[in-house]
Motif scaffolding. Structure first.
Motif, PDB file in Angstrom:
ATOM      1  N   UNK A   1     -35.497 -11.533 -86.740  1.00  0.00           N
ATOM      2  CA  UNK A   1     -35.858 -12.893 -87.150  1.00  0.00           C
ATOM      3  C   UNK A   1     -37.347 -12.976 -87.450  1.00  0.00           C
ATOM      4  N   UNK A   2     -37.660 -13.473 -88.653  1.00  0.00           N
ATOM      5  CA  UNK A   2     -39.040 -13.785 -89.014  1.00  0.00           C
ATOM      6  C   UNK A   2     -39.055 -15.184 -89.614  1.00  0.00           C
ATOM      7  N   UNK A   3     -39.870 -16.101 -89.082  1.00  0.00           N
ATOM      8  CA  UNK A   3     -39.818 -17.502 -89.525  1.00  0.00           C
ATOM      9  C   UNK A   3     -40.051 -17.693 -91.016  1.00  0.00           C
ATOM     10  N   UNK A   4     -40.970 -16.923 -91.612  1.00  0.00           N
ATOM     11  CA  UNK A   4     -41.231 -17.090 -93.042  1.00  0.00           C
ATOM     12  C   UNK A   4     -40.073 -16.544 -93.871  1.00  0.00           C
ATOM     13  N   UNK A  56     -21.036  -7.342 -89.351  1.00  0.00           N
ATOM     14  CA  UNK A  56     -20.612  -6.970 -88.006  1.00  0.00           C
ATOM     15  C   UNK A  56     -21.682  -7.343 -86.989  1.00  0.00           C
ATOM     16  N   UNK A  57     -21.302  -7.933 -85.852  1.00  0.00           N
ATOM     17  CA  UNK A  57     -22.292  -8.234 -84.806  1.00  0.00           C
ATOM     18  C   UNK A  57     -22.793  -6.957 -84.152  1.00  0.00           C
ATOM     19  N   UNK A  58     -23.953  -6.990 -83.524  1.00  0.00           N
ATOM     20  CA  UNK A  58     -24.491  -5.772 -82.896  1.00  0.00           C
ATOM     21  C   UNK A  58     -23.616  -5.303 -81.748  1.00  0.00           C
ATOM     22  N   UNK A  59     -23.577  -3.995 -81.568  1.00  0.00           N
ATOM     23  CA  UNK A  59     -22.796  -3.395 -80.491  1.00  0.00           C
ATOM     24  C   UNK A  59     -23.690  -3.033 -79.313  1.00  0.00           C
ATOM     25  N   UNK A  60     -23.060  -2.961 -78.169  1.00  0.00           N
ATOM     26  CA  UNK A  60     -23.786  -2.613 -76.958  1.00  0.00           C
ATOM     27  C   UNK A  60     -24.231  -1.150 -77.018  1.00  0.00           C
ATOM     28  N   UNK A  61     -25.481  -0.904 -76.709  1.00  0.00           N
ATOM     29  CA  UNK A  61     -26.007   0.453 -76.711  1.00  0.00           C
ATOM     30  C   UNK A  61     -25.661   1.129 -75.390  1.00  0.00           C
ATOM     31  N   UNK A  62     -25.034   2.288 -75.500  1.00  0.00           N
ATOM     32  CA  UNK A  62     -24.652   3.031 -74.305  1.00  0.00           C
ATOM     33  C   UNK A  62     -25.765   3.986 -73.893  1.00  0.00           C
ATOM     34  N   UNK A  63     -25.908   4.159 -72.601  1.00  0.00           N
ATOM     35  CA  UNK A  63     -26.901   5.089 -72.089  1.00  0.00           C
ATOM     36  C   UNK A  63     -26.412   6.524 -72.259  1.00  0.00           C
ATOM     37  N   UNK A  67     -30.778 -11.022 -81.187  1.00  0.00           N
ATOM     38  CA  UNK A  67     -31.547 -10.902 -82.425  1.00  0.00           C
ATOM     39  C   UNK A  67     -33.032 -10.863 -82.092  1.00  0.00           C
ATOM     40  N   UNK A  68     -33.726  -9.768 -82.411  1.00  0.00           N
ATOM     41  CA  UNK A  68     -35.159  -9.678 -82.096  1.00  0.00           C
ATOM     42  C   UNK A  68     -35.966 -10.756 -82.818  1.00  0.00           C
ATOM     43  N   UNK A  69     -36.895 -11.373 -82.087  1.00  0.00           N
ATOM     44  CA  UNK A  69     -37.779 -12.372 -82.663  1.00  0.00           C
ATOM     45  C   UNK A  69     -37.170 -13.748 -82.837  1.00  0.00           C
ATOM     46  N   UNK A  70     -36.036 -14.017 -82.214  1.00  0.00           N
ATOM     47  CA  UNK A  70     -35.324 -15.277 -82.442  1.00  0.00           C
ATOM     48  C   UNK A  70     -36.153 -16.486 -82.000  1.00  0.00           C
ATOM     49  N   UNK A  71     -36.143 -17.535 -82.856  1.00  0.00           N
ATOM     50  CA  UNK A  71     -36.762 -18.827 -82.558  1.00  0.00           C
ATOM     51  C   UNK A  71     -35.688 -19.895 -82.747  1.00  0.00           C
ATOM     52  N   UNK A  72     -35.446 -20.758 -81.763  1.00  0.00           N
ATOM     53  CA  UNK A  72     -34.359 -21.743 -81.881  1.00  0.00           C
ATOM     54  C   UNK A  72     -34.695 -22.867 -82.862  1.00  0.00           C
ATOM     55  N   UNK A  73     -33.691 -23.665 -83.118  1.00  0.00           N
ATOM     56  CA  UNK A  73     -33.816 -24.743 -84.100  1.00  0.00           C
ATOM     57  C   UNK A  73     -34.816 -25.805 -83.652  1.00  0.00           C
ATOM     58  N   UNK A  74     -34.863 -26.087 -82.387  1.00  0.00           N
ATOM     59  CA  UNK A  74     -35.737 -27.156 -81.899  1.00  0.00           C
ATOM     60  C   UNK A  74     -37.217 -26.814 -82.055  1.00  0.00           C
ATOM     61  N   UNK A  75     -37.520 -25.532 -82.282  1.00  0.00           N
ATOM     62  CA  UNK A  75     -38.898 -25.101 -82.496  1.00  0.00           C
ATOM     63  C   UNK A  75     -39.173 -24.772 -83.959  1.00  0.00           C
TER      64      UNK A  75
END
Length: 302
Positions: free
Chosen positions: A21-24, A211-218, A148-156
């Motif tokens: 996520x990038x606001x611009x 596709x949504x992100x999958x869980x990373x396994x160790x 999602x990296x960098x997520x900013x919610x709607x209220x902001x």
């Protein structure tokens, strides 16, 4: 697609989605803006740079993000029981949180649904999008708040989607993906601002489901899974080799012996059924003449 952008009808119908996520960027229809175009984007940019939002700081969020589904555009009349019943068609609902106004207690039109397994969440993610609950067409998405990296919610000033009437459309999500750029992409400016550029050639059609992100396994989980798979294969081969059932593929020595015995019995029975010369009262030469016509008679017929 070339670095200078795309052209043609195939590029017009192609879309891509934001991985981070990038606001611009989310304020741009094709992901190539380098300046904020409204106050909401500017506010989200300030929050992002100052790290004012912590996606894991909400004490109410305790669900597994990989098993949690975001449900939006709910009717304000929809209750927890109605939503649980509707989501139970896609899997076992473990937890459900319908977001309400902190003062009035009225529904804010969205909820988070946690399923028992990630597989059930993915099924709802695929099939529940644009279905109806209480005569309202809903949208579903994965839990971008925590995944999602960098997520900013709607209220902001951030978020994704939105309506034209609000004046704050946000692109890059499932409901409003980025369009393929039709102009020169400013790679240098995007790199300077830290905005991920549009992908080169990796586009989807509007009918494909991201596709949504999958869980990373160790590494230990991967090793355990590989070892378990090897044990399962070894046990299956051991069962086949030791099984007395020939149809299962086991007991090869006994199976081969039975086949040879059956073959010998078959040939011996055929040999016993053949008539011998001593058993017939008709001379051998007459039987031969009756079966095969004489050569001179054969030529006389034609």
């Amino acid at each position: 697609m070339s670095r200078g952008g795309g052209s043609g009808s195939s590029s017009v119908s192609s879309v891509f989605y934001a991985d981070a996520y990038h606001p611009i960027q989310v304020g741009s229809i094709d992901g190539t803006d380098i300046l904020p175009h409204d106050n909401g984007v500017y506010r989200a940019l300030l929050c992002s740079k100052a790290a004012l939002y912590d996606p894991f700081g909400d004490p109410k969020v305790t669900a597994d993000p990989y098993c949690t589904l975001f449900v939006g555009r709910l009717s304000h009349l929809t209750t927890e029981d109605t939503l649980r019943k509707a989501m139970s068609e896609y899997g076992r609902v473990k937890n459900l949180r319908l977001v309400r106004h902190i003062v009035t207690g009225a529904s804010r039109g969205y909820a988070f649904v946690e399923f028992e397994t990630e597989k059930e969440m993915r099924r709802a993610y695929k099939d529940a999008h644009h279905t109806f609950i209480d005569d309202s067409e809903i949208i579903v998405d994965y839990n971008r708040q925590q995944l999602m990296p960098g997520w900013i919610p709607r209220r902001l000033g951030g978020g994704l989607g939105g309506k034209k009437e609000s004046g704050q459309l946000r692109f890059g999500g499932r409901e409003r993906p980025f369009r393929a750029p039709l102009r020169q992409i400013p790679f240098d400016d995007l790199k300077r601002l830290g905005i991920p550029p549009p992908p080169e050639g990796r586009y989807l059609s509007r009918f494909q489901i991201p596709s949504p992100p999958r869980r990373k396994r160790s590494s230990s989980e991967i090793e355990d899974s590989d070892e378990k798979g090897k044990r399962n294969v070894s046990s299956r081969w051991h069962e086949r080799s030791s099984s007395p059932d020939p149809s299962y593929g086991g007991g090869r020595s006994d199976y081969s012996e039975d086949r040879h015995q059956k073959h010998r019995r078959h040939h011996s029975s055929r040999h016993d059924k053949r008539p011998s010369h001593a058993d017939t009262s008709e001379p051998t030469h007459r039987r031969h003449d009756r079966r095969t016509p004489r050569r001179d008679n054969f030529h006389n017929d034609y």
